[in-house]
Design an enzyme around this catalytic site. Structure first.
Site, short mmCIF file in Angstrom:
data_model
loop_
_atom_site.label_atom_id
_atom_site.label_comp_id
_atom_site.label_asym_id
_atom_site.label_seq_id
_atom_site.Cartn_x
_atom_site.Cartn_y
_atom_site.Cartn_z
N HIS A 101 -10.27 20.30 -27.72
CA HIS A 101 -11.59 19.66 -27.76
C HIS A 101 -11.55 18.51 -28.76
CE1 HIS A 101 -13.40 23.87 -26.65
NE2 HIS A 101 -12.70 23.34 -25.66
N GLN A 102 -11.36 17.29 -28.26
CA GLN A 102 -11.32 16.15 -29.16
C GLN A 102 -12.71 15.50 -29.15
OE1 GLN A 102 -8.94 16.27 -26.40
NE2 GLN A 102 -7.85 17.72 -27.68
#
Lengths: 514, 175
Positions: free
Chosen positions: A450-451
């Site tokens: 999850h960037q």
């Protein structure tokens, strides 16, 4: 045998100049939705995607091929010190092609924090609600019944139940899911409602054109306006430049390159205002493996279907975490276990009995947390730094202990950490060993799927790269529509919030052009 | 999969200098050469020899498991590197030469012999020393070597039976 949808262009035989209303850079959760909406409003949309076009015909459920062809940096993306492995998609459809389908709406409390701490205006739960409803309907987002959870996920469910921890089924964006377990390698039956089977075809139906294998290299800015986008054509197999160039001259630019990549593009375009690339968050993730007497076969079945937010709020000064499960395929397991030789082979022999939990740390909410920083080198390539400080180390430790407790409660015979010097736990009495173990960079495996952040939205000019309508503060006709505008992490899997935000953002963008 | 990046060189001045020393070949004794079974595309013969020795210890013979040498794991790692960013391949090569380097080995572990000239048990001790080193640079190099070897070996379908992985399920008639 051409199976490509009309609208997808995969190779440039000559240099090309295009004029359009909107150029959307990136075709993932942000770019696809905003492109479909803008095209439906009658605007002429060109989408640039650096990744290749792939669909179910080419998804072979083969880890080696999938990570090499569908992930950033051929599966090797990591922080600069290699301490955090970064799983991020790279294809037409972006990370939605390879994500594990878990969908959440952003928690109301997070939106309130953004309003309070970053001056985000007009983005209330009520404002977003119709946009969430729209994307949920289009993408078939619905709860996956707990009864259909695979054995891997049932461990999380049963362990939490026994300990009295909050736990429940997750929502997934699937239609007719065959429960195969290969979401991370591209859905071979088109059950996953990824962008290449939903919003991108919607965009094409309204005349949008997509150029795959074209990397946006630079946005040319003159007098506060984005004028041209310079794209470099890439070989679909090697991702190396072919020498062909694409130049797009749009009325407005939408950067939906994803966190890490959008800040990189802005930096390459000379838009370094001292804020771009800062405050990048990852939900830094630690895992625990456990072994059961009976087969688990954690490589089969919907990979993520049960979750717990029991530890999301751990009180002031502490970083919370949420718990989910990963699929356990041979390569992912073998690279995560840091042993070698006979010990590694012995562990891998038990793959069919292996179970795994992950804890995703909710970064970006403590005042002292600056998150990661994206920079570029002389060649314009991304360099990403993410220092892991004491609050995260404390969260990793607490999370490891709680995961082990849950696995033991669910009947695990043995629990194993992913430390470079692994900690083995067989009973509750062994848990203090996890407390004594070292935590942090290159002490154990750490992941991020999850960037988020790097171009925060809001009205706080000291921090925010784009305003509350996602418009760049210094470039009038440049918008950022992807996870990079989140001022903090979300505390939930981010894809659905990116869909809804993009759905909401289309109107202000269209208004800005008119 | 945690692997190498072109960042190895920039991991602190000490790490960078050591990598340069490794790359410059400051060895007290020549490497034991291993001939690749296919023409090398990313590595040179010397760094390949080190990689082949590392693969032998990362993935030693074990009943039920196909041999890493017969599967050509080192050759496949070379091919993987050749298809990617040349800067990554260059730094991976330097990391291998640093591991091999007798001078660095002497400073770290009190051994003057190159890695490829050590007996298997001593090679295991060297790998363990890198894995558990107090210096994070060495742990990073270990992770890079480990990640690529494991990724390449465990994606070979020949290995699936040994780990009890039946492989992908049949799709039942999807075109």
């Amino acid at each position: 045998m051409s199976a490509r949808p009309t609208g997808v262009h995969e190779r440039l035989d000559d240099d090309l100049d295009l004029v359009c209303d909107v150029c959307v850079i990136g075709s993932g959760a942000g770019g696809a939705v905003v492109a479909a909406r803008l095209a439906a409003m009658g605007l002429e949309v060109v989408i640039l995607e650096e990744g290749p076009y792939r669909d179910r015909r080419s998804f072979r459920m083969d880890e080696g091929e999938a990570y090499r062809t569908l992930y950033q940096d051929r599966g090797l993306r990591a922080t600069q010190d290699l301490s955090i492995t970064i799983l991020q998609g790279r294809a037409v459809g972006g990370s939605t092609v390879v994500n594990w389908t878990t969908c959440f709406r952003v928690p109301d409390a997070v939106l309130h924090r953004w309003a309070r701490d970053f001056g985000v205006r007009g983005l209330s739960p009520e404002t977003l609600a119709p946009h969430f409803q729209a994307v949920e309907a289009r993408l078939g987002i619905a709860e996956w019944p707990a009864a259909a959870a695979n054995a891997n996920n049932r461990v999380l469910f049963e362990g939490c139940r026994k300990l009295g921890y909050e736990v429940g089924p997750l929502r997934r964006n699937v239609r007719g899911c065959a429960n195969l377990g290969y979401c991370g390698m591209g859905c071979p039956v088109d059950a996953k409602q990824a962008m290449h089977v939903t919003y991108l075809p919607d965009a094409f139906a309204h005349g949008a054109r997509l150029y795959a294998n074209v990397r946006a290299h630079r946005v040319e800015v003159r007098q506060g306006r984005a004028v041209d986008i310079l794209g470099v054509a890439l070989d679909p197999e090697t991702a190396r430049p072919t020498g062909r160039r694409l130049r797009v001259r749009p009325k407005a630019v939408v950067a939906s390159f994803g966190a890490l990549n959008t800040p990189t593009l802005l930096l390459r375009s000379g838009l370094d205002d001292g804020k771009v690339g800062k405050r990048t968050f990852l939900h830094p993730t630690v895992a625990m493996a456990s072994f059961f007497d009976e087969p688990v076969q954690a490589f089969y079945g919907a990979p993520q279907s049960i979750g717990s937010h029991h530890f999301a709020d751990r009180g002031p000064g502490r970083i919370g975490f949420f718990l989910e499960t990963p699929p356990v395929h041979p390569m992912l397991a073998a690279t995560a276990f840091p042993a070698f030789g006979q010990q590694q082979l012995e562990l891998m022999s038990r793959l069919g009995h292996m179970q795994a939990l992950i804890a995703l740390a909710i970064d970006g909410f403590l005042p002292e947390e600056a998150g990661g920083t994206v920079r570029i080198d002389r060649d314009g390539r991304m360099r990403f730094f993410y220092p892991i400080g004491p609050p995260l180390e404390e969260a990793f430790c607490a999370a490891s202990i709680e995961m082990a407790r849950i696995q033991l409660a669910a009947g695990a015979r043995e629990v194993r950490s992913l430390h470079l010097e692994p900690v083995v736990v067989r009973t509750e009495a062994d848990l203090p060993r996890l407390e004594r173990a070292p935590y942090g960079a290159l002490r154990h495996s750490i992941f991020s799927a999850h960037q988020m952040g790097g171009c925060p939205m809001g009205e706080d000019e000291d921090v925010c790269v784009v305003d509350s309508t996602l418009r760049h503060r210094r470039v009038d006709n440049l918008f950022v529509v992807d996870g990079s505008v989140f001022p903090t992490s979300l505390g939930v899997n981010p894809s659905e919030t990116i869909y809804a935000l993009a759905h909401w953002a289309a109107e202000p963008i269209a208004a800005a052009i008119a | 999969m945690a692997i190498t990046r072109r960042t190895l060189l920039r991991y602190g001045l000490g790490g960078g200098l050591l990598l340069l020393a490794g790359g410059a070949g400051l060895s007290l004794q020549p490497s034991r050469r291993r001939a690749p079974r296919a023409p090398l595309r990313a590595l040179d013969e010397r760094s390949f020899s080190v990689l082949a020795a590392v693969v032998d210890r990362m993935l030693p013979p074990r009943p039920g498991y196909p041999s890493a040498a017969e599967l050509g794991i080192a050759e496949r790692v070379d091919a993987f590197l050749a298809e990617g960013d040349p800067a990554v391949a260059r730094e991976f090569r330097q990391a291998l030469l640093l591991l091999e380097n007798g001078l660095a080995g002497f400073l770290f572990d009190g051994r003057a012999r190159p890695f490829t000239r050590l007996p298997p048990e001593a090679q295991d001790r060297v790998l363990d020393a890198w894995r558990t080193s107090a210096w994070s640079f060495r742990r990073m190099v270990y992770r890079a070597l480990h990640g690529l070897c494991m990724a390449v070996y465990f994606t070979c379908p020949e290995v699936f039976p040994a780990v009890g992985y039946p492989g992908p399920p049949p799709l039942g008639g999807a075109p």
